[in-house]
Design a protein around this motif. Structure first.
Motif, PDB file in Angstrom:
ATOM      1  N   HIS A 192       1.421   7.632  -4.818  1.00 16.52           N
ATOM      2  CA  HIS A 192       0.359   8.190  -5.658  1.00 16.52           C
ATOM      3  C   HIS A 192       0.206   7.311  -6.883  1.00 16.52           C
ATOM      4  O   HIS A 192       0.724   7.625  -7.957  1.00 16.52           O
ATOM      5  N   PRO A 193      -0.484   6.195  -6.763  1.00 10.29           N
ATOM      6  CA  PRO A 193      -0.605   5.265  -7.886  1.00 10.29           C
ATOM      7  C   PRO A 193      -1.363   5.875  -9.049  1.00 10.29           C
ATOM      8  O   PRO A 193      -2.194   6.763  -8.881  1.00 10.29           O
TER       9      PRO A 193
ATOM     10  N   ARG B 140       2.745  11.014 -20.087  1.00 10.99           N
ATOM     11  CA  ARG B 140       2.353  11.799 -18.913  1.00 10.99           C
ATOM     12  C   ARG B 140       2.919  11.213 -17.615  1.00 10.99           C
ATOM     13  O   ARG B 140       3.429  11.947 -16.774  1.00 10.99           O
ATOM     14  N   TYR B 141       2.789   9.889 -17.453  1.00  9.26           N
ATOM     15  CA  TYR B 141       3.109   9.272 -16.164  1.00  9.26           C
ATOM     16  C   TYR B 141       4.213   8.214 -16.228  1.00  9.26           C
ATOM     17  O   TYR B 141       4.774   7.853 -15.199  1.00  9.26           O
ATOM     18  N   GLY B 142       4.441   7.657 -17.403  1.00  8.69           N
ATOM     19  CA  GLY B 142       5.497   6.672 -17.545  1.00  8.69           C
ATOM     20  C   GLY B 142       5.117   5.250 -17.187  1.00  8.69           C
ATOM     21  O   GLY B 142       5.852   4.310 -17.507  1.00  8.69           O
ATOM     22  N   LYS B 143       3.952   5.057 -16.538  1.00 15.23           N
ATOM     23  CA  LYS B 143       3.585   3.725 -16.059  1.00 15.23           C
ATOM     24  C   LYS B 143       2.143   3.716 -15.607  1.00 15.23           C
ATOM     25  O   LYS B 143       1.481   4.747 -15.526  1.00 15.23           O
ATOM     26  N   LEU B 144       1.659   2.518 -15.318  1.00 16.20           N
ATOM     27  CA  LEU B 144       0.362   2.317 -14.689  1.00 16.20           C
ATOM     28  C   LEU B 144       0.541   1.364 -13.513  1.00 16.20           C
ATOM     29  O   LEU B 144       1.241   0.354 -13.629  1.00 16.20           O
ATOM     30  N   ASP B 145      -0.100   1.679 -12.404  1.00 12.75           N
ATOM     31  CA  ASP B 145      -0.094   0.781 -11.256  1.00 12.75           C
ATOM     32  C   ASP B 145      -1.342  -0.101 -11.216  1.00 12.75           C
ATOM     33  O   ASP B 145      -1.338  -1.144 -10.562  1.00 12.75           O
ATOM     34  N   GLY B 146      -2.412   0.345 -11.873  1.00 10.12           N
ATOM     35  CA  GLY B 146      -3.645  -0.418 -11.841  1.00 10.12           C
ATOM     36  C   GLY B 146      -4.527  -0.133 -13.032  1.00 10.12           C
ATOM     37  O   GLY B 146      -4.405   0.916 -13.683  1.00 10.12           O
ATOM     38  N   VAL B 147      -5.403  -1.080 -13.328  1.00  8.60           N
ATOM     39  CA  VAL B 147      -6.357  -0.951 -14.430  1.00  8.60           C
ATOM     40  C   VAL B 147      -7.704  -1.497 -13.967  1.00  8.60           C
ATOM     41  O   VAL B 147      -7.769  -2.599 -13.411  1.00  8.60           O
TER      42      VAL B 147
ATOM     43  N   MET C 124      -7.003   3.945  -0.177  1.00  7.67           N
ATOM     44  CA  MET C 124      -6.229   3.047  -1.045  1.00  7.67           C
ATOM     45  C   MET C 124      -4.753   3.226  -0.751  1.00  7.67           C
ATOM     46  O   MET C 124      -4.209   4.315  -0.880  1.00  7.67           O
ATOM     47  N   ASN C 125      -4.059   2.165  -0.353  1.00  8.59           N
ATOM     48  CA  ASN C 125      -2.667   2.285   0.002  1.00  8.59           C
ATOM     49  C   ASN C 125      -1.791   2.498  -1.221  1.00  8.59           C
ATOM     50  O   ASN C 125      -1.037   3.445  -1.321  1.00  8.59           O
ATOM     51  N   SER C 126      -1.882   1.581  -2.152  1.00 10.61           N
ATOM     52  CA  SER C 126      -1.137   1.655  -3.408  1.00 10.61           C
ATOM     53  C   SER C 126      -1.582   0.492  -4.253  1.00 10.61           C
ATOM     54  O   SER C 126      -1.982  -0.543  -3.748  1.00 10.61           O
ATOM     55  N   THR C 127      -1.449   0.632  -5.554  1.00  6.88           N
ATOM     56  CA  THR C 127      -1.779  -0.501  -6.404  1.00  6.88           C
ATOM     57  C   THR C 127      -0.561  -1.350  -6.688  1.00  6.88           C
ATOM     58  O   THR C 127      -0.666  -2.414  -7.262  1.00  6.88           O
ATOM     59  N   SER C 128       0.617  -0.906  -6.345  1.00  2.00           N
ATOM     60  CA  SER C 128       1.817  -1.704  -6.544  1.00  2.00           C
ATOM     61  C   SER C 128       2.865  -1.246  -5.566  1.00  2.00           C
ATOM     62  O   SER C 128       2.592  -0.537  -4.614  1.00  2.00           O
TER      63      SER C 128
ATOM     64  N   THR D 275      -8.753   9.038  -2.746  1.00  2.00           N
ATOM     65  CA  THR D 275      -7.726   8.373  -1.954  1.00  2.00           C
ATOM     66  C   THR D 275      -6.314   8.750  -2.405  1.00  2.00           C
ATOM     67  O   THR D 275      -5.340   8.172  -1.932  1.00  2.00           O
ATOM     68  N   GLY D 276      -6.213   9.713  -3.324  1.00  2.00           N
ATOM     69  CA  GLY D 276      -4.909  10.249  -3.705  1.00  2.00           C
ATOM     70  C   GLY D 276      -4.322   9.727  -4.989  1.00  2.00           C
ATOM     71  O   GLY D 276      -3.209  10.109  -5.359  1.00  2.00           O
ATOM     72  N   ALA D 277      -5.030   8.860  -5.694  1.00  2.00           N
ATOM     73  CA  ALA D 277      -4.495   8.302  -6.928  1.00  2.00           C
ATOM     74  C   ALA D 277      -4.562   9.309  -8.071  1.00  2.00           C
ATOM     75  O   ALA D 277      -5.338  10.269  -8.050  1.00  2.00           O
ATOM     76  N   ARG D 278      -3.741   9.069  -9.058  1.00  2.00           N
ATOM     77  CA  ARG D 278      -3.868   9.740 -10.354  1.00  2.00           C
ATOM     78  C   ARG D 278      -4.688   8.812 -11.239  1.00  2.00           C
ATOM     79  O   ARG D 278      -4.401   7.616 -11.309  1.00  2.00           O
ATOM     80  N   VAL D 279      -5.695   9.356 -11.888  1.00  2.00           N
ATOM     81  CA  VAL D 279      -6.656   8.512 -12.597  1.00  2.00           C
ATOM     82  C   VAL D 279      -6.773   8.941 -14.056  1.00  2.00           C
ATOM     83  O   VAL D 279      -6.882  10.135 -14.354  1.00  2.00           O
TER      84      VAL D 279
END
Length: 260
Positions: free
Chosen positions: A10-11, A84-91, A1-5, A33-37
């Motif tokens: 680390h999306p 914790r993260y300040g944002k979300l790149d994907g849902v 996974m490249n990125s969600t945004s 793939t390196g994301a924070r979930v």
């Protein structure tokens, strides 16, 4: 996974209903793939078991007990993610329930329970996630729909109606949120072997006639759906929004019949 945004290598991705089945498989793939979930579930014990299952990436996993039908739970979830993260790149709005009965046996409470989780819960999940997606400068949302509105399944009136609403949400929100840099798509899994499938079809002897309907000759795996969701969450699908991806082994014909 490249990125969600366009925000980080680390999306951060929210997976509702992440304690089993397609949600758990998607969380596992995203972590790999390196994301924070962030995964949610309604039961602390199931969340604990899911966290144990995903322990290899524990430092990038956050579990939050939340019921997607309860606005207060979603507000608390959003606050937790923000702190914790300040944002979300994907849902991945995956949380859902099943219910299969002949139409004359569907009680009002049954109908309300299914629509409450499968449709209202998906809508509320996106609504409460919006400020966090905007904080990331945009992102991707995937809604879990179903093959049933595409073809029709006897005994699935309430369930299919709820999932048809999800398909409409993906199209509508895809158009509405595009200007904010947020893409919205849906996936429509076919017969995927999960806890929900086993609850609906408990006798293994009944699996073979179902499998025989599938042109690819097998039932789906949760990982099949996870791969598709990860693609739609990533920038590899950056020019796709308001669409539905059917993941069913060919169960639903791609084109209308030409024979009449």
């Amino acid at each position: 996974m490249n990125s969600t945004s366009h925000s980080t290598s680390h999306p951060t991705v929210l997976v509702t209903g992440g304690t089993s089945g397609m949600g758990l498989a998607t969380a596992r793939l995203l972590l790999a793939t390196g994301a924070r979930v962030v995964i949610t579930g309604r039961d602390d014990a199931r969340l604990f078991r899911a966290a144990e299952d995903l322990a290899a990436a524990e430092e990038r996993l956050l579990t939050v007990r939340a019921d997607v039908t309860v606005p207060a739970d979603l507000a608390r979830l959003a606050d937790t993610v923000r702190e914790r993260y300040g944002k979300l790149d994907g849902v991945f709005a995956n949380a859902g329930v099943a219910g299969f009965q002949p139409v004359q046996e569907v009680g009002e409470a049954d109908f309300a329970r299914i629509l409450d989780t499968n449709l209202k819960g998906v809508f509320l999940t996106v609504q409460y996630a919006l400020p966090l997606l905007e904080a990331a400068g945009g992102g991707s949302v995937v809604l879990n729909a179903s093959w049933t509105p595409h073809r029709g399944l006897p005994g699935a009136a309430a369930y299919a109606a709820s999932k048809a609403g999800v398909l409409s949400l993906a199209r509508t929100l895809g158009a509405e949120l595009a200007g904010r840099g947020i893409r919205v798509n849906s996936v429509s899994p076919g017969y995927v072997v999960t806890e929900m499938f086993h609850a609906a079809v408990p006798d293994p002897a009944d699996h073979e006639p179902i499998r025989a309907q599938v042109p690819l000759g097998r039932l789906g795996r949760a990982e099949d759906v996870a791969e598709a969701v990860a693609f739609l969450l990533s920038e590899r699908s950056g020019y796709i929004t308001g669409q539905d991806l059917v993941i069913d082994g060919g169960l639903v014909p791609a084109f209308p019949s030409l024979t009449g």
